[in-house]
Write an enzyme that holds these catalytic residues in place. Structure first.
Site, PDB file in Angstrom:
ATOM      1  CD1 TRP A  74       4.483   1.644  -6.121  1.00 15.87           C
ATOM      2  CD2 TRP A  74       5.950   0.535  -7.589  1.00 15.87           C
ATOM      3  NE1 TRP A  74       4.707   0.252  -5.479  1.00 15.87           N
ATOM      4  CE2 TRP A  74       5.425  -0.539  -6.506  1.00 15.87           C
ATOM      5  CE3 TRP A  74       6.555  -0.033  -8.300  1.00 15.87           C
ATOM      6  CZ2 TRP A  74       5.770  -1.734  -6.378  1.00 15.87           C
ATOM      7  CZ3 TRP A  74       7.067  -1.353  -8.444  1.00 15.87           C
ATOM      8  CH2 TRP A  74       6.754  -2.312  -7.420  1.00 15.87           C
TER       9      TRP A  74
ATOM     10  CG  ASP B 280       1.940   2.781 -12.096  1.00 13.85           C
ATOM     11  OD1 ASP B 280       0.903   2.191 -12.021  1.00 13.85           O
ATOM     12  OD2 ASP B 280       3.079   2.598 -11.643  1.00 13.85           O
TER      13      ASP B 280
ATOM     14  CE  LYS C 283      -1.186  -2.690  -6.688  1.00  7.33           C
ATOM     15  NZ  LYS C 283      -0.552  -3.152  -5.571  1.00  7.33           N
TER      16      LYS C 283
HETATM   17  N1  PMP Z   1       3.208   0.693  -9.689  1.00  5.78           N
HETATM   18  C1  PMP Z   1       2.454   0.821  -8.858  1.00  5.78           C
HETATM   19  C2  PMP Z   1       1.732   2.024  -8.322  1.00  5.78           C
HETATM   20  C3  PMP Z   1       2.348  -0.530  -7.818  1.00  5.78           C
HETATM   21  O1  PMP Z   1       1.375  -0.330  -6.872  1.00  5.78           O
HETATM   22  C4  PMP Z   1       2.850  -1.363  -8.313  1.00  5.78           C
HETATM   23  C5  PMP Z   1       2.606  -2.856  -7.491  1.00  5.78           C
HETATM   24  N2  PMP Z   1       2.544  -2.753  -6.093  1.00  5.78           N
HETATM   25  C6  PMP Z   1       3.626  -1.617  -9.484  1.00  5.78           C
HETATM   26  C7  PMP Z   1       3.738  -0.567 -10.388  1.00  5.78           C
HETATM   27  C8  PMP Z   1       4.228  -2.922  -9.923  1.00  5.78           C
HETATM   28  O2  PMP Z   1       3.284  -3.908 -10.460  1.00  5.78           O
HETATM   29  P1  PMP Z   1       3.625  -5.402 -10.817  1.00  5.78           P
HETATM   30  O3  PMP Z   1       4.103  -6.038  -9.825  1.00  5.78           O
HETATM   31  O4  PMP Z   1       2.272  -5.615 -11.625  1.00  5.78           O
HETATM   32  O5  PMP Z   1       4.712  -5.321 -11.860  1.00  5.78           O
END
Ligand code: PMP
Length: 362
Positions: A102, A174, A198
């Site tokens: 991520w 993030d 989450k």
């Molecule tokens: N960053 C992290 C640490 C995540 O776990 C996630 C989703 N699993 C995201 C970003 C992306 O999130 P979204 O699907 O809400 O765009």
């Protein structure tokens, strides 16, 4: 119905008490005579509710007054764009820490709008174990800019517990899969953001906590829907928000407050994670590949020694009412996401299933 434990990574488990409350009040929310998904976001009842939700979040996270809280659209990925778009005129060369999937995605998105640097802090040790450099060894420049990092890599199950404090850097985090799982010191950050699905509630709103000077300096020309100033001025209602997600987030915040706040939550999470890692360390049948100091308290990943047994493990677990254990396709194996709402009984149940499976197939 038999008790089911939901280990999905997001959308993920919500507290049962919250689900019951939604059910109970669904058709007539807050005496409005309409359901929560039919009510206007501009109705007085919802506006008042939204104010209370922000108050509760501020209380739980101890957010200082010089920070704004925004409820945005677009998930965490939306923020991968929003952050550089709002800040690029001030910081043309931000720095992005790469600790896993991520954080790398955030860097790749930022490249579309500015000239970020990617700094890898991952090390693969001889036994394939992933280690993360301590903050003091991060090879950052001396430039005054923002530094983006991800304290919990949801896919790999890597957590950075140390809160980075670095000269000349505005820390942007993030916190999608770690917000509300433990205490954080908001003052150490310029921006904290997190998708909802989450520890907050259903997908649909994205929480952004931003220091006032950064918001005031943000680029007014950035797209309206991602524009921090416009979102602040419109109380996060520039366009129609996800009313349902906002509503459930409010119920989750109340649940956290009633439990005793983040110190209780953090204690429970430590206990749950410790139980699972202790068991993983005691067997050769399963293996976690993250150095102990960075093993995530939210997403516990592991592989079976016999890789070909992985699908059988997942299918059999489902029969035992343990759902959502399949690892992300990028890393394979198993991932047990044990967010705030996972009761300790879910961990006991998972461990006893793992023992049974091990005895049967080793
Ligand atoms: N960053 C992290 C640490 C995540 O776990 C996630 C989703 N699993 C995201 C970003 C992306 O999130 P979204 O699907 O809400 O765009």
């Amino acid at each position: 119905m038999a008790i089911v434990y939901n280990f999905n990574p997001g959308p993920s488990i919500l507290p049962k008490i919250v689900l019951s409350e939604i059910k109970k009040n669904f058709f007539n929310w807050n005496d409005s005579q309409s359901s929560i998904i039919e009510i206007s976001h501009r109705s007085q009842k919802f506006m008042e509710y939204a104010v209370q939700v922000e108050k509760d979040l501020r209380f739980i996270l101890n957010i200082p007054n010089n920070y704004y809280v925004l409820f945005c659209h677009g998930g965490a990925r939306g923020q991968f764009s929003a952050i550089p778009l709002n800040l690029k005129h001030k910081f043309t060369q931000p720095e992005y820490i790469h600790s896993g999937y991520w954080s790398l995605c955030a860097y790749q998105e930022a490249k579309k709008y500015c000239s970020p640097t990617c700094i890898s802090v991952r090390k693969i040790l001889r036994n394939k174990v992933i280690s993360i450099q301590p903050v003091k060894e991060w090879k950052v420049s001396s430039r005054h800019t923002y530094l983006h990092y991800c304290p919990n890599e949801t896919i790999e199950g890597i957590e950075i517990f140390e809160e980075p404090v670095l000269n000349n850097k505005i820390i942007v985090g993030d916190f999608s899969s770690t917000i509300l799982s433990r205490k954080i010191n908001i003052e150490k950050y310029g921006i904290i953001y997190a998708c909802a699905q989450k520890n907050i509630g259903p997908a649909g709103i994205t929480v952004v906590i931003i220091r006032d000077d950064l918001l005031m300096q943000s680029n007014i020309k950035s797209p309206s829907i991602l524009n921090y100033k416009l979102l602040m001025k419109s109380n996060s209602m520039l366009n129609t928000p996800s009313v349902f997600s906002w509503y459930v987030a409010g119920l989750v915040f109340k649940w956290i407050k009633n439990l005793g706040g983040l110190s209780v939550i953090e204690k429970n999470n430590k206990k749950k994670a410790k139980l699972l890692y202790q068991y993983l360390n005691s067997t050769n049948f399963y293996k976690n590949y993250i150095i102990p100091s960075h093993q995530s308290h939210m997403n516990v990943t592991f592989h079976l020694k016999e890789k070909k047994l992985t699908n059988l493990f997942i299918d059999t677990a489902e029969k035992y009412k343990l759902l959502g254990l399949k690892g992300h396709s990028l890393v394979g194996g198993i991932r047990a996401s044990i967010y705030n709402a996972m009761p300790i009984e879910g961990i006991y149940h998972l461990i006893s299933f793992m023992k049974y499976f091990e005895e049967k197939f080793s």
